[in-house]
Design a protein around this motif. Structure first.
Motif, PDB file in Angstrom:
ATOM      1  N   SER A  43     -16.792 -36.469 -27.974  1.00 44.77           N
ATOM      2  CA  SER A  43     -17.132 -35.050 -27.955  1.00 44.77           C
ATOM      3  C   SER A  43     -16.012 -34.261 -28.619  1.00 44.77           C
ATOM      4  O   SER A  43     -14.908 -34.765 -28.813  1.00 44.77           O
ATOM      5  N   THR A  44     -16.312 -33.004 -28.951  1.00 41.14           N
ATOM      6  CA  THR A  44     -15.302 -32.096 -29.459  1.00 41.14           C
ATOM      7  C   THR A  44     -14.961 -31.078 -28.369  1.00 41.14           C
ATOM      8  O   THR A  44     -15.557 -31.072 -27.302  1.00 41.14           O
ATOM      9  N   ILE A  45     -13.975 -30.205 -28.665  1.00 43.14           N
ATOM     10  CA  ILE A  45     -13.634 -29.133 -27.728  1.00 43.14           C
ATOM     11  C   ILE A  45     -14.054 -27.784 -28.296  1.00 43.14           C
ATOM     12  O   ILE A  45     -13.479 -26.746 -27.974  1.00 43.14           O
ATOM     13  N   ARG A  46     -15.094 -27.800 -29.130  1.00 39.17           N
ATOM     14  CA  ARG A  46     -15.491 -26.573 -29.822  1.00 39.17           C
ATOM     15  C   ARG A  46     -16.277 -25.613 -28.946  1.00 39.17           C
ATOM     16  O   ARG A  46     -16.350 -24.418 -29.235  1.00 39.17           O
ATOM     17  N   ASP A  47     -16.909 -26.092 -27.887  1.00 31.83           N
ATOM     18  CA  ASP A  47     -17.651 -25.226 -26.973  1.00 31.83           C
ATOM     19  C   ASP A  47     -16.742 -24.902 -25.797  1.00 31.83           C
ATOM     20  O   ASP A  47     -16.507 -25.747 -24.941  1.00 31.83           O
ATOM     21  N   ARG A  48     -16.210 -23.674 -25.757  1.00 28.05           N
ATOM     22  CA  ARG A  48     -15.195 -23.324 -24.753  1.00 28.05           C
ATOM     23  C   ARG A  48     -15.552 -22.017 -24.058  1.00 28.05           C
ATOM     24  O   ARG A  48     -16.308 -21.201 -24.569  1.00 28.05           O
ATOM     25  N   PHE A  49     -14.987 -21.839 -22.876  1.00 27.78           N
ATOM     26  CA  PHE A  49     -15.089 -20.551 -22.177  1.00 27.78           C
ATOM     27  C   PHE A  49     -13.824 -20.355 -21.359  1.00 27.78           C
ATOM     28  O   PHE A  49     -13.122 -21.318 -21.022  1.00 27.78           O
ATOM     29  N   ASP A  50     -13.511 -19.096 -21.068  1.00 25.93           N
ATOM     30  CA  ASP A  50     -12.301 -18.752 -20.322  1.00 25.93           C
ATOM     31  C   ASP A  50     -12.645 -18.481 -18.861  1.00 25.93           C
ATOM     32  O   ASP A  50     -13.668 -17.866 -18.551  1.00 25.93           O
ATOM     33  N   MET A  51     -11.780 -18.927 -17.967  1.00 23.66           N
ATOM     34  CA  MET A  51     -11.884 -18.629 -16.537  1.00 23.66           C
ATOM     35  C   MET A  51     -10.492 -18.308 -16.018  1.00 23.66           C
ATOM     36  O   MET A  51      -9.639 -19.189 -15.950  1.00 23.66           O
ATOM     37  N   GLU A  52     -10.248 -17.057 -15.719  1.00 29.27           N
ATOM     38  CA  GLU A  52      -8.946 -16.653 -15.177  1.00 29.27           C
ATOM     39  C   GLU A  52      -8.889 -16.988 -13.686  1.00 29.27           C
ATOM     40  O   GLU A  52      -9.835 -16.706 -12.936  1.00 29.27           O
ATOM     41  N   THR A  53      -7.779 -17.570 -13.257  1.00 35.07           N
ATOM     42  CA  THR A  53      -7.603 -17.845 -11.836  1.00 35.07           C
ATOM     43  C   THR A  53      -7.437 -16.529 -11.092  1.00 35.07           C
ATOM     44  O   THR A  53      -6.559 -15.731 -11.433  1.00 35.07           O
ATOM     45  N   PRO A  54      -8.268 -16.255 -10.082  1.00 31.15           N
ATOM     46  CA  PRO A  54      -8.175 -14.967  -9.387  1.00 31.15           C
ATOM     47  C   PRO A  54      -6.929 -14.887  -8.515  1.00 31.15           C
ATOM     48  O   PRO A  54      -6.437 -15.900  -8.008  1.00 31.15           O
ATOM     49  N   THR A  55      -6.426 -13.667  -8.356  1.00 30.52           N
ATOM     50  CA  THR A  55      -5.365 -13.443  -7.378  1.00 30.52           C
ATOM     51  C   THR A  55      -5.994 -13.443  -5.990  1.00 30.52           C
ATOM     52  O   THR A  55      -7.223 -13.401  -5.833  1.00 30.52           O
ATOM     53  N   LEU A  56      -5.156 -13.467  -4.967  1.00 30.85           N
ATOM     54  CA  LEU A  56      -5.673 -13.416  -3.601  1.00 30.85           C
ATOM     55  C   LEU A  56      -6.428 -12.110  -3.361  1.00 30.85           C
ATOM     56  O   LEU A  56      -7.501 -12.097  -2.739  1.00 30.85           O
ATOM     57  N   ASP A  57      -5.890 -10.985  -3.879  1.00 28.18           N
ATOM     58  CA  ASP A  57      -6.577  -9.698  -3.727  1.00 28.18           C
ATOM     59  C   ASP A  57      -7.935  -9.714  -4.422  1.00 28.18           C
ATOM     60  O   ASP A  57      -8.922  -9.193  -3.895  1.00 28.18           O
ATOM     61  N   ASP A  58      -7.987 -10.313  -5.619  1.00 31.88           N
ATOM     62  CA  ASP A  58      -9.252 -10.414  -6.338  1.00 31.88           C
ATOM     63  C   ASP A  58     -10.275 -11.198  -5.539  1.00 31.88           C
ATOM     64  O   ASP A  58     -11.451 -10.830  -5.455  1.00 31.88           O
ATOM     65  N   TYR A  59      -9.809 -12.284  -4.928  1.00 32.95           N
ATOM     66  CA  TYR A  59     -10.718 -13.137  -4.161  1.00 32.95           C
ATOM     67  C   TYR A  59     -11.359 -12.362  -3.013  1.00 32.95           C
ATOM     68  O   TYR A  59     -12.569 -12.362  -2.838  1.00 32.95           O
ATOM     69  N   TRP A  60     -10.515 -11.678  -2.227  1.00 34.96           N
ATOM     70  CA  TRP A  60     -11.041 -10.948  -1.085  1.00 34.96           C
ATOM     71  C   TRP A  60     -11.878  -9.758  -1.517  1.00 34.96           C
ATOM     72  O   TRP A  60     -12.867  -9.405  -0.861  1.00 34.96           O
ATOM     73  N   SER A  61     -11.515  -9.138  -2.634  1.00 36.63           N
ATOM     74  CA  SER A  61     -12.306  -8.020  -3.145  1.00 36.63           C
ATOM     75  C   SER A  61     -13.705  -8.499  -3.523  1.00 36.63           C
ATOM     76  O   SER A  61     -14.709  -7.834  -3.249  1.00 36.63           O
ATOM     77  N   GLN A  62     -13.800  -9.670  -4.147  1.00 37.89           N
ATOM     78  CA  GLN A  62     -15.099 -10.211  -4.524  1.00 37.89           C
ATOM     79  C   GLN A  62     -15.908 -10.597  -3.304  1.00 37.89           C
ATOM     80  O   GLN A  62     -17.128 -10.430  -3.285  1.00 37.89           O
TER      81      GLN A  62
END
Length: 220
Positions: free
Chosen positions: A198-217
């Protein structure tokens, strides 16, 4: 295969009861994608060998350690890569881009010991800066390594850990100031199960949430 006491949609395997070949088939089809290391070594007389390995990854940044899984021949003789590393203590890992995928495949052909795999594949050996083994000019990145430790796993396989001493990159692959690698320019390929890559041409970004982000979500 054992499906007792499990959800009817599940299939389970007791690895203690599987043959080595069956365990291999399940692992290479499941632990994907695996990066491919095109490893260059030399014997004590300076003869070059090149071979691809997909049991490969980086394990540590400090110290910078790469790992190779190297299988022996069926009669338990060391393959050239394993023997050369044992005798010289060095090797070079060349990253395989889509552009050199076919050449990498040629290096997997079981040539006679006197055959130069790089020459057969149309690849260019460049002198190492810190080790005797060469790096491949056409590879987008290459790591010169010194053997750190070898783990013997049963009779058939070695896990070789190498400490990176020096790195080579094509200029367009890396931002030398930010030390940022452009994955599109690296264009690395990976191994899936069987002969599938396979190639690595199909990509997407996922930022690791902060603890505040997690609880806010969670509250939203």
């Amino acid at each position: 295969m054992d499906t007792s006491a499990h959800d009817p949609g599940d299939v389970t395997f007791d690895f203690r009861e599987l043959s080595a070949r069956d365990k291999y088939k399940l692992l290479i089809g499941t632990v994907v994608p695996r990066p491919i290391a095109l490893v260059t070594t030399v014997d004590p007389d300076g003869k070059i060998n090149a071979a691809p390995f997909s049991f490969f990854n980086c394990l540590s940044a400090d110290p910078p350690i790469l790992a190779l899984g190297v299988e022996n021949h069926p009669d338990m003789r060391f393959k050239d890569t394993g023997l050369n590393i044992r005798l010289t203590e060095v090797f070079t890992v060349n990253i395989v881009s889509h552009a050199i995928a076919e050449a990498m495949h040629v290096c997997a052909v079981p040539f006679a010991p006197e055959q130069d795999e790089l020459q057969a594949a149309g690849l260019t050996a460049m002198p190492g800066k810190t080790v005797a083994s060469p790096w491949i000019k056409e590879a987008p990145a290459a790591f010169e390594c010194r053997r750190h430790v070898t783990l013997e796993l049963g009779k058939s396989r070695q896990i070789i850990l190498g400490e990176i001493l020096f790195a080579h990159y094509h200029a367009e692959v890396v931002d030398a100031e930010r030390l940022h690698i452009d994955p599109a320019k690296l264009d690395a390929i990976a191994r899936l199960g069987g002969s599938t890559c396979s190639t690595i041409r199909d990509r997407f970004d996922m930022e690791t949430p902060t603890l505040d982000d997690y609880w806010s979500q969670r509250r939203s």
